[in-house]
Design an enzyme around this catalytic site. Structure first.
Site, mmCIF file in Angstrom:
data_model
loop_
_atom_site.group_PDB
_atom_site.id
_atom_site.type_symbol
_atom_site.label_atom_id
_atom_site.label_comp_id
_atom_site.label_asym_id
_atom_site.label_seq_id
_atom_site.Cartn_x
_atom_site.Cartn_y
_atom_site.Cartn_z
ATOM 1 C CD GLU A 99 -2.998 1.415 2.335
ATOM 2 O OE1 GLU A 99 -2.685 0.835 3.341
ATOM 3 O OE2 GLU A 99 -3.581 2.556 2.170
ATOM 4 C CD GLU B 120 2.133 8.060 5.327
ATOM 5 O OE1 GLU B 120 1.108 7.759 4.584
ATOM 6 O OE2 GLU B 120 2.487 9.353 5.473
ATOM 7 C CG ASP C 126 -1.248 13.946 -0.209
ATOM 8 O OD1 ASP C 126 -2.061 13.464 0.547
ATOM 9 O OD2 ASP C 126 -0.327 14.426 0.151
ATOM 10 C CE LYS D 55 -4.650 26.565 -4.545
ATOM 11 N NZ LYS D 55 -3.720 27.077 -3.404
ATOM 12 C CG ASP E 246 -11.897 12.910 -1.906
ATOM 13 O OD1 ASP E 246 -10.728 12.596 -1.884
ATOM 14 O OD2 ASP E 246 -12.172 13.915 -1.462
#
Ligand SMILES: C[S@@+](CC[C@H](N)C(=O)[O-])C[C@H]1O[C@@H](n2cnc3c(N)ncnc32)[C@H](O)[C@@H]1O
Length: 198
Positions: free
Chosen positions: A34, A59, A109, A113, A145
């Site tokens: 992941e 991460e 993330d 923009k 999302d």
């Protein structure tokens, strides 16, 4: 039986030599990765339910990768490890070719923009990195999302040679991530897609 490591977060001996995944886990089992695992709540639960696979969370934030250790250690999971590093660098330089049976990228993330979109992990170059990382038949599972990012994801994988659209298995889809639960609680719709190497 090998003694479990003191910390589930891998201490990289080198950031230029590829990892040896077989040495990270007590059992040689299919490896799933992941990227951007956040608080690791998805990966810990997925690892708990799939003891016949090994899982590696990537991460960049220290506080979050430490949560992977704390949660995995509490459950005495031997099939879970974490690496604190940047995801694209990990795929390009640290994961040996064709080492992963699946890549999971959930709520990366979004960089909404326009001028920041170049920072998105899933870009035109990503399918090439995924192809190098995956074993034959391996799959990429995506959730977001952000509708614009989702469109970019489906475009880059839709046009990538060697990948075809597939379904997210129900047993995987039912395990939610930390961000996904937040979006669900706020009624924000989320999107998912999966692509398989053929
Ligand atoms: C929006 S959060 C989603 C976390 C988790 N996947 C979830 O769904 O709950 C994105 C995570 O990816 C991490 N991240 C962002 N860019 C990264 C990168 N290039 N390499 C590694 N981690 C990254 C962030 O620190 C953060 O924990």
């Amino acid at each position: 039986m090998k003694t479990p490591p003191a910390n589930l977060v891998v201490q990289l001996a080198s950031i230029v030599e590829p990892l040896a995944p077989a040495k990270l886990f007590p059992r040689p089992q299919p490896l799933e990765v992941e990227l951007g695992c956040g608080d690791a709540s998805f990966l810990v639960e997925y690892a708990r339910r799939n003891l016949a696979k090994n899982f590696l969370g990537v991460e960049r934030l220290l506080g979050r990768i430490q949560k992977l250790h704390r949660k995995g250690d509490r459950l005495a999971l031997t099939n879970l490890r974490g690496v604190r590093i940047e995801s694209a660098y990990f795929l390009q330089y640290l994961l040996p070719p064709h080492a992963a049976a699946a890549l999971h990228i959930y709520f990366p993330d979004p960089w909404p923009k326009k001028k920041h979109r170049k920072h998105r992990l899933i870009n035109e170059g990503f399918p090439g990195l995924a192809r190098q990382a995956l074993a034959p038949g391996g799959a990429v599972f995506l959730r977001t999302d952000d509708a614009d990012y989702f469109q970019q994801m489906t475009e880059v994988f839709g046009t990538a040679k060697e990948f075809e659209k597939t379904e997210t298995p129900a047993a995987l889809a039912e395990i939610t991530t930390d961000f996904e639960r937040g979006f669900n609680a706020q009624g924000i719709p989320t999107l998912r897609a999966a692509y398989k190497l053929f």
